[in-house]
Design a protein around this motif. Structure first.
Motif, PDB file in Angstrom:
ATOM      1  N   ASN A 346      23.773   4.503  12.972  1.00  0.00           N
ATOM      2  CA  ASN A 346      22.497   4.409  12.249  1.00  0.00           C
ATOM      3  C   ASN A 346      21.524   4.740  13.065  1.00  0.00           C
ATOM      4  OD1 ASN A 346      20.291   3.456  10.874  1.00  0.00           O
ATOM      5  ND2 ASN A 346      21.503   1.961   9.846  1.00  0.00           N
ATOM      6  N   ILE A 347      20.513   5.506  12.761  1.00  0.00           N
ATOM      7  CA  ILE A 347      19.152   6.319  13.400  1.00  0.00           C
ATOM      8  C   ILE A 347      18.609   5.004  13.908  1.00  0.00           C
ATOM      9  CG2 ILE A 347      17.728   7.897  13.743  1.00  0.00           C
ATOM     10  CD1 ILE A 347      19.077   9.429  11.935  1.00  0.00           C
ATOM     11  N   LEU A 348      18.208   3.943  13.071  1.00  0.00           N
ATOM     12  CA  LEU A 348      17.167   3.081  13.014  1.00  0.00           C
ATOM     13  C   LEU A 348      17.557   2.066  14.445  1.00  0.00           C
ATOM     14  CD1 LEU A 348      16.514   2.475   9.604  1.00  0.00           C
ATOM     15  CD2 LEU A 348      15.379   3.993  11.004  1.00  0.00           C
ATOM     16  N   LEU A 349      18.842   2.013  14.520  1.00  0.00           N
ATOM     17  CA  LEU A 349      19.046   0.930  15.542  1.00  0.00           C
ATOM     18  C   LEU A 349      18.906   1.787  16.960  1.00  0.00           C
ATOM     19  CD1 LEU A 349      22.314  -0.915  14.034  1.00  0.00           C
ATOM     20  CD2 LEU A 349      20.068  -1.598  14.554  1.00  0.00           C
ATOM     21  N   ALA A 350      18.926   2.913  17.122  1.00  0.00           N
ATOM     22  CA  ALA A 350      19.087   3.579  18.371  1.00  0.00           C
ATOM     23  C   ALA A 350      17.816   4.262  18.424  1.00  0.00           C
ATOM     24  CB  ALA A 350      20.284   4.496  18.714  1.00  0.00           C
ATOM     25  N   ARG A 351      16.851   3.769  18.635  1.00  0.00           N
ATOM     26  CA  ARG A 351      15.314   4.558  18.734  1.00  0.00           C
ATOM     27  C   ARG A 351      14.916   4.384  20.104  1.00  0.00           C
ATOM     28  NH1 ARG A 351      11.985   2.118  14.351  1.00  0.00           N
ATOM     29  NH2 ARG A 351      13.341   0.143  14.768  1.00  0.00           N
ATOM     30  N   GLY A 352      13.941   5.240  20.665  1.00  0.00           N
ATOM     31  CA  GLY A 352      13.329   5.278  21.814  1.00  0.00           C
ATOM     32  C   GLY A 352      14.320   5.383  23.075  1.00  0.00           C
ATOM     33  N   LEU A 353      15.193   5.904  23.003  1.00  0.00           N
ATOM     34  CA  LEU A 353      16.272   6.156  24.272  1.00  0.00           C
ATOM     35  C   LEU A 353      15.670   6.812  25.284  1.00  0.00           C
ATOM     36  CD1 LEU A 353      19.616   6.481  22.248  1.00  0.00           C
ATOM     37  CD2 LEU A 353      18.653   4.405  23.298  1.00  0.00           C
ATOM     38  N   THR A 419      15.443   9.430  17.551  1.00  0.00           N
ATOM     39  CA  THR A 419      16.566   8.762  18.469  1.00  0.00           C
ATOM     40  C   THR A 419      15.892   8.652  19.987  1.00  0.00           C
ATOM     41  OG1 THR A 419      17.256  10.960  18.970  1.00  0.00           O
ATOM     42  CG2 THR A 419      18.290   9.813  17.298  1.00  0.00           C
ATOM     43  N   GLN A 420      15.036   9.454  20.317  1.00  0.00           N
ATOM     44  CA  GLN A 420      14.593   9.688  21.556  1.00  0.00           C
ATOM     45  C   GLN A 420      12.994   9.227  21.911  1.00  0.00           C
ATOM     46  OE1 GLN A 420      16.781  10.458  23.709  1.00  0.00           O
ATOM     47  NE2 GLN A 420      17.972  10.824  21.996  1.00  0.00           N
ATOM     48  N   ARG A 421      12.121   9.165  21.092  1.00  0.00           N
ATOM     49  CA  ARG A 421      10.829   8.879  21.200  1.00  0.00           C
ATOM     50  C   ARG A 421      10.347   7.387  20.732  1.00  0.00           C
ATOM     51  NH1 ARG A 421       8.004  13.152  23.382  1.00  0.00           N
ATOM     52  NH2 ARG A 421       6.824  11.192  23.980  1.00  0.00           N
ATOM     53  N   GLY A 422       9.161   7.029  21.403  1.00  0.00           N
ATOM     54  CA  GLY A 422       8.854   5.821  20.950  1.00  0.00           C
ATOM     55  C   GLY A 422       9.234   4.611  21.683  1.00  0.00           C
TER      56      GLY A 422
END
Lengths: 464, 144
Positions: A346-353, A419-422
């Motif tokens: 899920n994309i929502l679980l892996a944000r701001g990486l 996935t990466q920002r935030g």
């Protein structure tokens, strides 16, 4: 050709032997490093060989655009093995051997399929690749849904390739040969009846489903999502291209007089698919599914490029297929690195990486930009050539392809930003840092893509 | 491993103390209901239930290949040597120095040379005759 097949066969034996001799010494639990060495050595041999387009025997030959696909296949096998190291680490040694042998047999069939000049042999190898892929999906997938996915995969591709067998037998009956080397000198077939049109469709539908064409694409996201990472990689990078390769072969040599009129609905379908699957990508929450739909979207462009049958269309299709093979495979690897850490697609679980895996973000960035076709990359060159040849065919296609390009950029950036920002979600505290293995994997995917910028005529085929 | 996560510096001491509760709200509790909901949603995980021990505990130089440090390092070396040094660097140099395939570069250079020469001579770049008409032997009209 023996140069590629023999090492591939040796890999089988090698996978067996390492268990007793070398595996304890060099590579204890997941050792197959030496195979990578062997593959790489024979890879450089192959580069030498693509200088002269040689015909080894009447059944196998190197054609001007064949080496790219064989090279892609051979390049991807070691990458697949590296990528599934984490996946296979806990398995007993016998299962690891079976897994590697499955992958090598897939490579063997793929090389044979790409180098066959006899259409029935091509058909057989085309079908033979089904079995290892099916086993990879249904045996080594992670969820129970993999059985359903395997069923979809099997029946979509099998049902669509049965007409191809009938069509090939019919062709054999009419012309007396199925050798592509002979067929190219034979007179154009006299195709006028409705049955001939059905025959035309029968020749192409197997490849169109394999590509996949929008409408017959439902097996692909399922298979991609449920397959282990190696399965997704080989599926996106090579097996879809097998369809494109088959279409190029058939349409150039066999189907010539009819294709001008009959390809019309398929081009429309493919372009419509570019837009539709792009829109589907925009609302995906599943990372692997997003990448799978983006493959469908890119392959739609390739179908369009092949079906307009201009040299530019073919060259663009070839470039896009090679570039997309590397890009999508890289994206699947990246998705897998996320999955191994977060245990969810899920994309929502892996944000701001970006906060925790900054170097991995660099790879995500390059891969996303390659997916949305940033200017100097071969992806853009392929898309531009296809777009140009499609505009030449009919200016109205610009509406669909233009929208498709915009949407591709949107969902690639959406994937990257999500996935990466935030900020980092609070549940992601103790993540493993990215391993050297993953960096090696991504470098081996993306550096060739970047290097192709400097030597474009390796993949430009018809026009350079 | 945790020292590699600079942004987590603040939470590092907390992690090292190995609290059984993994989800701790950083903000001040605004009301009793909110706190209760959070603890209900995320019950403290048992340490033994987690099942995954970071390989960096055993081997700080973990490369991701194998649990055994020696195997891990050798795998990394062989992988990088054959993947990067042999295939990409030597392979790239090999491709770069390949001879001119199909004489494409020669043809382009030759075409540019011919264009310059023809422009200097003032003749059209391309003759309108594909074959030299003087060399074509046409059968005479009257003679049979």
């Amino acid at each position: 050709m023996v140069k590629f097949l023999f090492p591939t066969l040796m890999l089988h034996i090698h996978a067996d032997l390492t268990n007793y001799r070398l595996m304890t010494l060099i590579t204890q639990s997941s050792g197959h490093r030496l195979m990578i060495a062997m593959i790489n050595v024979h890879l450089t041999l192959k580069m030498a060989q693509w200088l002269d387009e040689q015909h080894l025997n009447p059944y196998m030959a190197q054609t001007p655009y064949l080496p790219h696909f064989v090279l892609l296949t051979c390049w991807l096998l070691p990458l697949m093995i590296i990528s599934s190291q984490h996946h296979m680490a806990t398995e007993p040694i016998n299962r690891q051997r079976t897994y590697i042998m499955l992958l090598t047999s897939l490579q063997f069939f793929l090389i044979l399929a790409f180098s066959a000049t006899e259409l029935i042999m091509f058909y057989l190898m085309f079908e033979a690749t089904l079995l290892p892929t099916l086993m990879i999906i249904t045996r080594w997938g992670n969820q129970a849904e993999r059985l359903n996915a395997g069923m979809y995969f099997l029946f979509y591709t099998l049902a669509s390739s049965l007409p191809l067998l009938v069509a090939l037998l019919l062709l054999q009956n009419t012309t007396g040969t199925l050798s592509l080397l002979t067929l190219q000198y034979s007179n154009p077939l006299n195709l006028s009846t409705y049955a001939d049109k059905l025959w035309w469709a029968g020749c192409l539908i197997a490849f169109l489903v394999k590509m996949p064409l929008y409408g017959a694409h439902l097996w692909l996201p399922k298979a991609h999502v449920e397959a282990p990472v190696a399965g997704s990689m080989i599926l996106a990078a090579v097996l879809l291209k097998l369809g494109g390769y088959g279409m190029m072969r058939m349409i150039l040599l066999v189907l010539e007089p009819l294709s001008k009129e009959l390809s019309y609905p398929f081009i429309v379908f493919a372009l419509w698919g570019v837009v539709m699957t792009g829109l589907i990508c925009l609302r995906q929450t599943d990372l692997k599914s997003l990448i799978a739909y983006s493959s469908v979207s890119h392959m739609g462009l390739v179908v369009g490029g092949i079906l307009v049958q201009t040299p530019w269309g073919f060259a663009g299709a070839l470039i896009l297929m090679i570039a997309h093979g590397l890009t999508s495979s890289a994206l699947f690897c990246l998705a897998n690195t996320n999955y191994e850490r977060i245990h969810s697609r899920n994309i929502l679980l892996a944000r701001g990486l970006q906060m925790v895996l900054p170097l991995m973000t660099t790879w995500w960035f390059i891969a996303s930009l390659a997916n949305l076709a940033l200017p100097p990359l071969p992806n853009l060159m392929g898309e531009l050539m296809i777009l140009t040849s499609l505009i030449n065919w009919s200016p109205w296609t610009l509406a669909l392809t233009g929208a498709g390009v915009l949407i591709t950029a949107s969902y690639s950036l959406y994937m990257f930003l999500m996935t990466q920002r935030g900020p980092l979600p609070t549940h992601l505290i103790a993540l493993d840092p990215s391993h050297s293995r993953e960096h090696l994997l991504m470098a081996l995917h993306l550096l060739p893509l970047l290097l192709l910028i400097f030597k474009p005529h390796l993949i430009w085929g018809w026009v350079s | 491993m945790l020292t590699r996560l600079p942004r987590l510096g603040l939470s590092l001491p907390r992690l090292l103390r190995n609290h059984p509760v993994r989800f701790v709200s950083q903000s001040k509790p605004s009301g009793a209901a909110g706190v209760a909901a959070v603890t209900e949603l995320h019950p403290p995980a048992e340490k033994s239930d987690h099942g995954e021990v970071s390989p960096y505990v055993k081997n700080p130089d973990y490369h991701g290949f194998s649990d055994d440090p020696v195997v891990d390092e050798w795998n990394m070396r062989v992988g990088f040597f054959f993947g990067i040094s042999v295939a990409l660097v030597i392979g790239g140099a090999f491709i770069h120095y390949l001879p001119d395939h199909g004489m494409r570069e020669w043809a382009r250079r030759e075409a540019e040379r011919v264009i310059v020469q023809r422009e200097q001579e003032g003749v059209p770049l391309l003759s309108e005759y594909y074959y030299d008409p003087n060399k074509i032997v046409v059968p005479g009209s009257g003679e049979e």
